[in-house]
Scaffold this motif. Sequence first.
Motif, PDB file in Angstrom:
ATOM      1  N   ALA A  17       0.833  -1.205   0.000  1.00 22.68           N
ATOM      2  CA  ALA A  17       0.000   0.000   0.000  1.00 22.68           C
ATOM      3  C   ALA A  17       0.870   1.258   0.000  1.00 22.68           C
ATOM      4  O   ALA A  17       0.573   2.225  -0.705  1.00 22.68           O
ATOM      5  CB  ALA A  17      -0.928  -0.008   1.206  1.00 22.68           C
ATOM      6  N   ALA A  18       1.957   1.241   0.754  1.00 24.55           N
ATOM      7  CA  ALA A  18       2.858   2.388   0.793  1.00 24.55           C
ATOM      8  C   ALA A  18       3.575   2.563  -0.539  1.00 24.55           C
ATOM      9  O   ALA A  18       3.732   3.686  -1.033  1.00 24.55           O
ATOM     10  CB  ALA A  18       3.870   2.225   1.924  1.00 24.55           C
ATOM     11  N   ARG A  20       2.507   1.789  -3.413  1.00 22.91           N
ATOM     12  CA  ARG A  20       1.541   2.265  -4.406  1.00 22.91           C
ATOM     13  C   ARG A  20       1.029   3.662  -4.098  1.00 22.91           C
ATOM     14  O   ARG A  20       0.257   4.218  -4.854  1.00 22.91           O
ATOM     15  CB  ARG A  20       0.356   1.305  -4.477  1.00 22.91           C
ATOM     16  CG  ARG A  20       0.713  -0.020  -5.108  1.00 22.91           C
ATOM     17  CD  ARG A  20      -0.470  -0.933  -5.194  1.00 22.91           C
ATOM     18  NE  ARG A  20      -0.135  -2.148  -5.939  1.00 22.91           N
ATOM     19  CZ  ARG A  20      -0.911  -3.219  -6.000  1.00 22.91           C
ATOM     20  NH1 ARG A  20      -2.078  -3.227  -5.372  1.00 22.91           N
ATOM     21  NH2 ARG A  20      -0.538  -4.267  -6.689  1.00 22.91           N
ATOM     22  N   GLY A  21       1.435   4.223  -2.956  1.00 21.99           N
ATOM     23  CA  GLY A  21       1.054   5.582  -2.607  1.00 21.99           C
ATOM     24  C   GLY A  21      -0.294   5.700  -1.913  1.00 21.99           C
ATOM     25  O   GLY A  21      -0.818   6.785  -1.745  1.00 21.99           O
ATOM     26  N   LYS A  22      -0.859   4.585  -1.470  1.00 22.58           N
ATOM     27  CA  LYS A  22      -2.152   4.605  -0.787  1.00 22.58           C
ATOM     28  C   LYS A  22      -2.013   4.743   0.721  1.00 22.58           C
ATOM     29  O   LYS A  22      -3.008   4.850   1.428  1.00 22.58           O
ATOM     30  CB  LYS A  22      -2.931   3.318  -1.110  1.00 22.58           C
ATOM     31  CG  LYS A  22      -3.274   3.200  -2.573  1.00 22.58           C
ATOM     32  CD  LYS A  22      -4.033   1.943  -2.867  1.00 22.58           C
ATOM     33  CE  LYS A  22      -4.364   1.860  -4.347  1.00 22.58           C
ATOM     34  NZ  LYS A  22      -5.127   0.658  -4.662  1.00 22.58           N
ATOM     35  N   ARG A  23      -0.767   4.732   1.187  1.00 21.90           N
ATOM     36  CA  ARG A  23      -0.475   4.843   2.619  1.00 21.90           C
ATOM     37  C   ARG A  23       0.865   5.556   2.745  1.00 21.90           C
ATOM     38  O   ARG A  23       1.781   5.292   1.959  1.00 21.90           O
ATOM     39  CB  ARG A  23      -0.394   3.430   3.198  1.00 21.90           C
ATOM     40  CG  ARG A  23      -0.055   3.352   4.637  1.00 21.90           C
ATOM     41  CD  ARG A  23       0.029   1.908   5.094  1.00 21.90           C
ATOM     42  NE  ARG A  23       0.362   1.888   6.497  1.00 21.90           N
ATOM     43  CZ  ARG A  23       0.034   0.919   7.309  1.00 21.90           C
ATOM     44  NH1 ARG A  23      -0.602  -0.128   6.856  1.00 21.90           N
ATOM     45  NH2 ARG A  23       0.370   0.973   8.568  1.00 21.90           N
ATOM     46  N   GLU A  36       9.219  -2.657   2.191  1.00 23.21           N
ATOM     47  CA  GLU A  36       8.911  -1.589   1.236  1.00 23.21           C
ATOM     48  C   GLU A  36      10.187  -1.090   0.565  1.00 23.21           C
ATOM     49  O   GLU A  36      10.196  -0.788  -0.622  1.00 23.21           O
ATOM     50  CB  GLU A  36       8.197  -0.433   1.955  1.00 23.21           C
ATOM     51  CG  GLU A  36       7.560   0.580   1.015  1.00 23.21           C
ATOM     52  CD  GLU A  36       8.514   1.659   0.557  1.00 23.21           C
ATOM     53  OE1 GLU A  36       8.313   2.163  -0.557  1.00 23.21           O
ATOM     54  OE2 GLU A  36       9.457   1.992   1.290  1.00 23.21           O
ATOM     55  N   GLU A  41       7.401  -4.219  -6.272  1.00 18.73           N
ATOM     56  CA  GLU A  41       5.949  -4.254  -6.133  1.00 18.73           C
ATOM     57  C   GLU A  41       5.412  -5.652  -6.446  1.00 18.73           C
ATOM     58  O   GLU A  41       4.491  -6.133  -5.782  1.00 18.73           O
ATOM     59  CB  GLU A  41       5.316  -3.217  -7.062  1.00 18.73           C
ATOM     60  CG  GLU A  41       3.827  -3.057  -6.836  1.00 18.73           C
ATOM     61  CD  GLU A  41       3.231  -1.898  -7.605  1.00 18.73           C
ATOM     62  OE1 GLU A  41       2.046  -1.988  -7.920  1.00 18.73           O
ATOM     63  OE2 GLU A  41       3.953  -0.922  -7.873  1.00 18.73           O
ATOM     64  N   GLU A  45       3.315  -7.976  -3.911  1.00 19.29           N
ATOM     65  CA  GLU A  45       1.990  -8.448  -4.303  1.00 19.29           C
ATOM     66  C   GLU A  45       1.868  -9.954  -4.108  1.00 19.29           C
ATOM     67  O   GLU A  45       0.837 -10.457  -3.659  1.00 19.29           O
ATOM     68  CB  GLU A  45       1.729  -8.075  -5.756  1.00 19.29           C
ATOM     69  CG  GLU A  45       0.283  -8.250  -6.159  1.00 19.29           C
ATOM     70  CD  GLU A  45      -0.002  -7.646  -7.516  1.00 19.29           C
ATOM     71  OE1 GLU A  45      -0.740  -8.301  -8.277  1.00 19.29           O
ATOM     72  OE2 GLU A  45       0.488  -6.546  -7.804  1.00 19.29           O
TER      73      GLU A  45
END
Length: 65
Positions: A17-18, A20-23, A36, A41, A45
């Motif tokens: 999530a981090a 991908r920029g969602k966190r 991370e 990625e 996944e």
Amino acid sequence: MPARSKVQQEAAGAALAAKRGKRPVSSLQGASKKMEQSMTEEQLEDFASTKRKDLPDNIGKKSKK
């Protein structure tokens, strides 16, 4: 390579999530922060998509007697 424990799967999900920029990356701690930084990625996944049903909570922790 699939995750070997529920904790590892959860850490990979947070790191993904981090990435991908969602966190925010600043919210990561411990293993998820290292994941991370060092994993792609695609690798994250793969870990995060592991089914949790038959996974143990932790791997390698020895019970105290």
